[in-house]
Motif scaffolding. Sequence first.
Motif: not given
Length: 1053
Positions: A589-591, A615-616, A685-688
């Motif tokens: 679900y998270a993915l 992601f977390e 932002a996601f990459k960071k």
Amino acid sequence: MVLIDDKDVLSPEESRLREDRQRTKYWKKWGPYVAERQWATVREDYSADGNAWADFTYDMARSRAFRWGEDGIAGVSDTHGRMNIAFAFWNEKDGHLKERLFGLSNPQGVHGESIKEAHFHLDNTPTHSYMKFLYKLPQKAFPYEDIIEENARRSKQEREYNLVDTGIFNDNRYWDCFIETAKEGDNPDELLFRVTAYNRGPDHAKLHILPHVWFRNTWAWGYDDYKPSVKQIDALQCEIDHRELGKHYFQCSPSPNSCGGQDDVEPEFLFTDNDTNEMELWGAKSNKTQYVKDAFHKRVVKGDKKAVNPKKTGTKSCAWFAFNQGEGVAPGECAVIRFRISNTRNDSYLDEEQFDDVMDQRIAEADEFYFKINPMPMADDLRNIQRQAFSGMLWCKQYYHFIWDQWANGDPGMPPPPPERKAIRNSQWKHMHLDDILSMPDSWEYPFFAAWDSAFHCIPIAIIDPDFAKKQLDLFTREWYMHPNGQLPAYEWNFSDVNPPVHAWSTFRTFKIERKMYGREDLDFLERVFQKLLMNFTWWCNRKDTDGKNVFEGGFLGLDNIGLFNRSDPLPTGGTLEQADATGWMAFYALSMLNIALELAKHRRIYEDIASKFFEHFILISDAMQYRKGSEAKSLWNEEDGFYYDAITWGHGWTHQMPIRSLVGLIPMYATLTLEPQVINRFPAFKKHVEWFIQNKHDVADRNLASMKRRGKDSRLLLSLVNEDRLRSILKYMLDETEFLSDYGIRSLSKYHKDHPVSMEVNGQNYSVSYVPGDSDSGLFGGNSNWRGPIWIAVNFLLIESLLRFYMFYGNTFKVECPTGSGDEMHLGHVAEELQHRLQHLMAINNEGRRAIHDGNEMLDHDANWKDHLWFYEFFDGDTGRGLGASHQCGWTGLMAKMIHDTGVNCRLPQTPRTPTQAASHYFDDTFSRQRRASLGGANRNRPGPARSMTRTRSIGARSDWGGSTNGEATSQNGDDDGASTNGVPTPARTWSIYKEDDATSAGDHHANHVHDDPDDPINKFVQDQLQRIKSEEGREYSEELAAQNDGAGDEL
């Protein structure tokens, strides 16, 4: 429209879909929305004890008005179920009129509720412009008592006793009643109906056909006493009047006399009211209305002329066609009736030739529509399976009505229900107010929605009607469905039960299927559903992770009897059940939410932050499942066995794993996502955040993010609960034919447990699990499903997708034995393909002319009037592939249509060799000959070369869309077996797979069989391009649908 070679090529059915979507014409106003069973549903249950099966029985349905819907045979209604059209039959042998389909209630059945009829959903289009239904009516008395008594005698260790087992069809003594419905080409309110009933028996036989037109009872409950009406206005026509639907006309045509007489068979119109016969049911002194629901049964079967209204008016009507002159209809002959429902009055006779021309044109348009959906060459048998899968899913659409307040408290016009009834079920769902067309899991056995079933339904439906698929997904998140706390309703027997969280996955897959096939990006749909699913995800975290450990309990989760204990009840051992499948589902679900967030972030930057959150979530779930804190705690992963198991935990480090090898241990593989490298770079932002997590949570990252440091195939990134070592260990079990791998897919429980059952004694009671490949041997969850060995297509479908995601990361470098111990090494693309082929072999004809689902039944496999008509079973025997459970489970078994769409082009025949070199001669050629339908404008075209193929024949099973041999041994047109030929040019046998090896050379010269473009037929070029593409590319087809990609948006954010 389906995009062909980036061109908009609209078929008439696609034009209707566009008009419906744009609301210029309401093509879906009328459809197959009448239930096949309304009796014994929770909605109709007003008992004190919640026993729906006893409160409203099959026999009661003949005389008792329904409160919440209607049922019938091949029924059609408007989208609010106000006006209904369906069919009744009588063979002059049965004790009552056949107005609805018969089956056993849950207590009566050997393995729960079960239909005991023979009917098939043969054809349907998304706008229901053409529909075809087959009902097989026995000519002898229907064996009601025999079926009830024999099933009552049998134990749960024995097979169900079905209609085909009674001998009622011996000597072909039955009627094949083909019921067709068509709409006029330019008017959605013009409905044409034709019934063609063939006498298949050796003797003359009599038949009565009674098309019904009636209104759902909305006047008896005390809210509104308005009564619509149907009244006769001339010898062959009735006027239908409803204040919301307006006036319509029910016009019949005299039927040719197929009994040998000179005069046509003219119908007699009968009228009554759709009100309860209280005198018949409960011995009341009088009825509220003089004419009641069972009047037609009394008039036709009992001969009671006083039962019907002599004034020729009422709320229920029928046209009685009696083919009983002389000895009846001769063997091999047919009785035919025609009628129409129109919004304009016609005072002349129906023009039968014009009527049949409209039918023929709708059939041709249906053929064209389905051909465009899948123009690739494949075996006629697979094309037939796919067509009927789509058809069944459309026939399973149903009007569903439920208002909690009225249901729970009763109606002012009725006696109040027992006060204890409120507390029996669904007392927490007071907000529900449902009045929609929904996709049902099964048209008879499950005439109610189920949340996770619906999510699977939407995948194949999205191929043919993405708008309806999106509507289904959207509805479940609306405030009149979703609970205020965020929970999605499970199913009407218990809305509070918990189904696996597959809604986000289905939402994104539906979005991507529409984008890929139709070139449309419905971002409003994606964002709207995503926002509501944020609430549902939070509900899961708050309610199913009680200790905040990111290890989830979940409960039932749709897998009924898969464990030692009933997972919806408190454990007899005490403690809490920590479920590998629940935790796997939540990671999945998270993915899925991460995937959607990244897609939306292409258009709005704010979604980068939300993507980071999911992601977390995924990483923490992954870590909790694999590496638990505390030296005494045990992981859900068993290092010794190399498999995931459920565990009971009592706190303070006390846990006990239950070593049952089942789907529970495979489901963690679902939690897999590949990210294209451009995605990471596109979203700073996601990459960071990802980089921060790796630096600051390095202990967690090191355990779970090896793939962030290792780039996979095409530099992709991988998020997965399962690392490479664990993946190999799980696949060793999954692909072992003595464990999970069957000839027909992946079993729900390892065959290992046939000789090694798992048991536990608690408080003097023994609980055990063993391999049971067929029907359930217990009554757990009603006993009508079994997850202890059989094959279920929906969970297999997700396993296949997971393998494809792993393949997209590992490519050809990761190989496993398939089957385990065979010595045949396959990469995961080939493994996924192999599983899809095995699943297709459940229904495909093998080299002996048999289908596994029929379990060797001679009539079903070889009789010309049965062999190409298919039942879509709920699940399948883990050893033999025999069809089990509900027989019209087009919901998730309809996923077969998607698998055929993806891999039917190169599906090997059942029982053919598996290795590439051995199988080469069984593959088809990649060119095909022209067969153009003259009626579609191809009669005078002489240009040679491969092209789109259409045929004139109406028989789907007999169609041959392609010249040459497909999905079998290559044979030339002159009978030689050394290669096929097209237009005199030999072509080599197929030697390729969708997923090629890195060093593959089997594709050959891509220009060896160059085909000249046909400017009049862009589909020809599309097919040839696709054949070359799948020969030369490694799974690009799937990366378009499954990967998180840098596509579908401009560079501006």
